[in-house]
Design a protein around this motif. Structure first.
Motif, PDB file in Angstrom:
ATOM      1  N   LEU A  73       0.853  -1.180   0.000  1.00 55.03           N
ATOM      2  CA  LEU A  73       0.000   0.000   0.000  1.00 55.03           C
ATOM      3  C   LEU A  73       0.893   1.235   0.000  1.00 55.03           C
ATOM      4  O   LEU A  73       1.989   1.231   0.566  1.00 55.03           O
ATOM      5  CB  LEU A  73      -0.903   0.030   1.242  1.00 55.03           C
ATOM      6  N   THR A  74       0.426   2.282  -0.645  1.00 54.61           N
ATOM      7  CA  THR A  74       1.166   3.535  -0.616  1.00 54.61           C
ATOM      8  C   THR A  74       0.766   4.336   0.628  1.00 54.61           C
ATOM      9  O   THR A  74      -0.298   4.101   1.217  1.00 54.61           O
ATOM     10  CB  THR A  74       0.881   4.382  -1.862  1.00 54.61           C
ATOM     11  N   VAL A  75       1.614   5.281   0.998  1.00 59.32           N
ATOM     12  CA  VAL A  75       1.284   6.161   2.115  1.00 59.32           C
ATOM     13  C   VAL A  75       0.013   6.937   1.810  1.00 59.32           C
ATOM     14  O   VAL A  75      -0.828   7.157   2.687  1.00 59.32           O
ATOM     15  CB  VAL A  75       2.460   7.116   2.412  1.00 59.32           C
TER      16      VAL A  75
ATOM     17  N   THR B  13      15.128  -3.402   7.680  1.00 57.69           N
ATOM     18  CA  THR B  13      14.674  -2.197   6.975  1.00 57.69           C
ATOM     19  C   THR B  13      14.448  -1.036   7.937  1.00 57.69           C
ATOM     20  O   THR B  13      14.551   0.131   7.541  1.00 57.69           O
ATOM     21  CB  THR B  13      13.399  -2.475   6.168  1.00 57.69           C
ATOM     22  N   VAL B  14      14.150  -1.339   9.204  1.00 58.03           N
ATOM     23  CA  VAL B  14      14.074  -0.273  10.209  1.00 58.03           C
ATOM     24  C   VAL B  14      15.480   0.266  10.472  1.00 58.03           C
ATOM     25  O   VAL B  14      15.708   1.475  10.532  1.00 58.03           O
ATOM     26  CB  VAL B  14      13.432  -0.779  11.510  1.00 58.03           C
ATOM     27  N   ASN B  15      16.440  -0.644  10.607  1.00 56.92           N
ATOM     28  CA  ASN B  15      17.811  -0.264  10.930  1.00 56.92           C
ATOM     29  C   ASN B  15      18.463   0.550   9.817  1.00 56.92           C
ATOM     30  O   ASN B  15      19.192   1.511  10.075  1.00 56.92           O
ATOM     31  CB  ASN B  15      18.645  -1.510  11.227  1.00 56.92           C
ATOM     32  N   ASN B  16      18.201   0.173   8.565  1.00 59.30           N
ATOM     33  CA  ASN B  16      18.868   0.883   7.463  1.00 59.30           C
ATOM     34  C   ASN B  16      18.074   2.097   6.964  1.00 59.30           C
ATOM     35  O   ASN B  16      18.486   2.774   6.025  1.00 59.30           O
ATOM     36  CB  ASN B  16      19.193  -0.069   6.304  1.00 59.30           C
ATOM     37  N   GLY B  17      16.939   2.367   7.597  1.00 58.66           N
ATOM     38  CA  GLY B  17      16.187   3.572   7.286  1.00 58.66           C
ATOM     39  C   GLY B  17      15.329   3.514   6.044  1.00 58.66           C
ATOM     40  O   GLY B  17      14.770   4.533   5.633  1.00 58.66           O
ATOM     41  N   THR B  18      15.170   2.335   5.429  1.00 58.48           N
ATOM     42  CA  THR B  18      14.371   2.250   4.203  1.00 58.48           C
ATOM     43  C   THR B  18      12.885   2.074   4.484  1.00 58.48           C
ATOM     44  O   THR B  18      12.064   2.366   3.610  1.00 58.48           O
ATOM     45  CB  THR B  18      14.856   1.093   3.308  1.00 58.48           C
ATOM     46  N   TYR B  19      12.528   1.596   5.670  1.00 59.08           N
ATOM     47  CA  TYR B  19      11.104   1.424   5.998  1.00 59.08           C
ATOM     48  C   TYR B  19      10.590   2.736   6.583  1.00 59.08           C
ATOM     49  O   TYR B  19      10.684   2.995   7.782  1.00 59.08           O
ATOM     50  CB  TYR B  19      10.911   0.268   6.985  1.00 59.08           C
ATOM     51  N   GLN B  20      10.063   3.558   5.699  1.00 59.52           N
ATOM     52  CA  GLN B  20       9.579   4.885   6.078  1.00 59.52           C
ATOM     53  C   GLN B  20       8.146   5.066   5.585  1.00 59.52           C
ATOM     54  O   GLN B  20       7.755   4.476   4.582  1.00 59.52           O
ATOM     55  CB  GLN B  20      10.488   5.965   5.472  1.00 59.52           C
ATOM     56  N   PRO B  21       7.350   5.859   6.278  1.00 60.14           N
ATOM     57  CA  PRO B  21       7.690   6.684   7.446  1.00 60.14           C
ATOM     58  C   PRO B  21       7.355   6.032   8.777  1.00 60.14           C
ATOM     59  O   PRO B  21       7.210   6.730   9.783  1.00 60.14           O
ATOM     60  CB  PRO B  21       6.799   7.910   7.220  1.00 60.14           C
ATOM     61  N   LEU B  22       7.254   4.697   8.821  1.00 56.80           N
ATOM     62  CA  LEU B  22       6.752   4.022  10.015  1.00 56.80           C
ATOM     63  C   LEU B  22       7.848   3.393  10.871  1.00 56.80           C
ATOM     64  O   LEU B  22       7.640   2.378  11.519  1.00 56.80           O
ATOM     65  CB  LEU B  22       5.711   2.968   9.619  1.00 56.80           C
TER      66      LEU B  22
ATOM     67  N   ASP C  96      14.825   8.018  -2.000  1.00 57.79           N
ATOM     68  CA  ASP C  96      15.955   8.080  -1.075  1.00 57.79           C
ATOM     69  C   ASP C  96      15.832   7.059   0.047  1.00 57.79           C
ATOM     70  O   ASP C  96      16.818   6.716   0.697  1.00 57.79           O
ATOM     71  CB  ASP C  96      16.069   9.483  -0.456  1.00 57.79           C
ATOM     72  N   ASN C  97      14.613   6.572   0.290  1.00 61.66           N
ATOM     73  CA  ASN C  97      14.379   5.587   1.346  1.00 61.66           C
ATOM     74  C   ASN C  97      14.316   4.165   0.806  1.00 61.66           C
ATOM     75  O   ASN C  97      13.918   3.241   1.524  1.00 61.66           O
ATOM     76  CB  ASN C  97      13.067   5.901   2.082  1.00 61.66           C
TER      77      ASN C  97
ATOM     78  N   GLN D 258       7.944  13.099  16.001  1.00 58.50           N
ATOM     79  CA  GLN D 258       8.619  13.724  14.872  1.00 58.50           C
ATOM     80  C   GLN D 258       9.079  12.611  13.935  1.00 58.50           C
ATOM     81  O   GLN D 258       9.834  11.722  14.337  1.00 58.50           O
ATOM     82  CB  GLN D 258       9.799  14.580  15.348  1.00 58.50           C
ATOM     83  N   VAL D 259       8.613  12.657  12.716  1.00 59.22           N
ATOM     84  CA  VAL D 259       8.836  11.575  11.758  1.00 59.22           C
ATOM     85  C   VAL D 259      10.220  11.690  11.128  1.00 59.22           C
ATOM     86  O   VAL D 259      10.652  12.776  10.741  1.00 59.22           O
ATOM     87  CB  VAL D 259       7.748  11.598  10.671  1.00 59.22           C
ATOM     88  N   GLY D 260      10.916  10.536  11.035  1.00 60.50           N
ATOM     89  CA  GLY D 260      12.183  10.468  10.317  1.00 60.50           C
ATOM     90  C   GLY D 260      13.377  11.041  11.048  1.00 60.50           C
ATOM     91  O   GLY D 260      14.406  11.308  10.426  1.00 60.50           O
TER      92      GLY D 260
END
Length: 345
Positions: A129-131, A247-256, A235-236, A324-326
């Motif tokens: 799903l998209t944001v 994916t949480v650790n490498n910052g690609t799972y955004q914005p959650l 970029d994510n 605060q996101v990100g």
């Protein structure tokens, strides 16, 4: 399960604790109690730390409750607890109440977590799903009640929604990240501050869509199916990204993706039992976090957090402004350290 996986870590920590400065005799002499409440998201990590701590300090009783981040802050700011577990930073209204009540607090990040969007395992029509789609589903006054309204290729079936209750930091962060404002969401969904209730709800409803902390998904992969998220930002990471510790650790799972915290009452920080527990927590969180489904902070972040506690630095590195996101806590802790050093000069 979370409890059984901790047993392996107990063995590993035995060697680590020898170097912590407290031998068995000193540990055995410490008595007292530590009262903790708050986030169901942070609960598994805090409970794991408490179990290991009480093995080393059998004279100290640590109790961990679950009232949700907001409910926990209410108790904390009435001085009913020593520590509050929080899955989001303290909000402005809570920070203001702390000042009114004369409650100085020490904010300490302890790990990273993700929020997993989940469906029933029999759901074979949604993989990503998209944001924007999530926003249309969850925004205030949304009229989406069927899957086909989300995307034309989805079946014409009812859409049942499950999510964290309004006292939950997970709810605060999810609404901030997806809708764009904390506490801005539709109200016609099954809500609970207890994430296990949400797991049961989604796993029993083929039409369900819900959001829960990643740790609870990781413990129930046989009952739930995770949905990948596309935030539209190359970029994510390109396209749809599934939630995972990696994916949480490498910052690609955004914005959650988000940090989780403990808040310590400054007037209780010098109590020997509380001081020993918080110090233990910050030294052992890196080892315990992966075993209960969370992503450790960097070694530098834990060192900075421990220094923050040892120096009794009060207030929020987020300025008391809530979710605060990100934001990376390492960056904020470094900035605070630089500012403190500049002031000292």
């Amino acid at each position: 399960m979370i409890g059984s996986r901790i047993l392996l870590v107990s063995v590993l920590l035995g060697g680590v604790l020898v170097g912590c400065g407290r031998g068995p005799q000193q540990s055995g002499q410490l008595t007292g109690s530590v009262h903790i409440d708050g986030s169901s998201t942070v609960y598994p990590l805090t409970e794991a730390v408490a179990e290991e701590f009480m093995k080393q300090y059998p004279g100290v009783r640590v109790t961990v409750g679950i009232s949700g981040t907001g409910g926990g802050f209410s108790k904390f700011l009435r001085k009913e607890t020593d520590i509050n577990d929080a899955s989001r930073p303290i909000r402005p209204v809570e920070d203001s109440l702390a000042r009114q009540n004369g409650v100085a607090y020490i904010e300490l990040p302890v790990a990273y977590d993700g929020i997993a969007v989940v469906v029933h395992p029999e759901n074979d029509w949604v993989e990503c799903l998209t944001v924007e789609e999530l926003r249309r589903i969850w925004e205030p006054n949304s009229t989406i009640t069927r899957w086909r309204q989300v995307r034309a290729s989805f079946p014409d079936r009812p859409l049942s929604l499950y999510g964290a209750g309004t006292d939950s930091g997970t709810y605060d962060y999810f609404t901030a990240a997806i809708v764009g404002e904390e506490h801005a969401s539709r109200s016609d969904f099954t809500a609970s501050e207890d994430d296990n209730v949400l797991v049961q709800g989604v796993s029993g409803d083929p039409n369900a869509l819900g959001f829960i902390p990643l740790a609870y998904y990781e413990e129930n992969t046989d009952k739930l199916k995770a949905v990948a998220i596309d935030d539209g930002n190359p970029d994510n990471g390109e396209g749809c990204i599934l939630p995972s510790p990696e994916t949480v650790n490498n910052g690609t799972y955004q914005p959650l993706s988000r940090p989780i915290f403990i808040y310590v009452r400054a007037d209780r920080a010098d109590d020997p039992a509380v001081e020993a527990f918080v110090t233990f927590y910050l030294k052992q969180a890196a080892a315990l976090a992966p075993e209960v489904g969370y992503v450790p902070l960097s070694a530098e972040a834990y060192e900075l957090a421990l220094a923050r506690f040892q120096n009794r630095i009060t207030g929020s590195i987020f300025g008391g402004e809530g979710s605060q996101v990100g934001v990376m806590v390492e960056d904020l802790l470094r900035l605070e350290r630089s500012s403190t050093e500049s002031t000292a000069e």
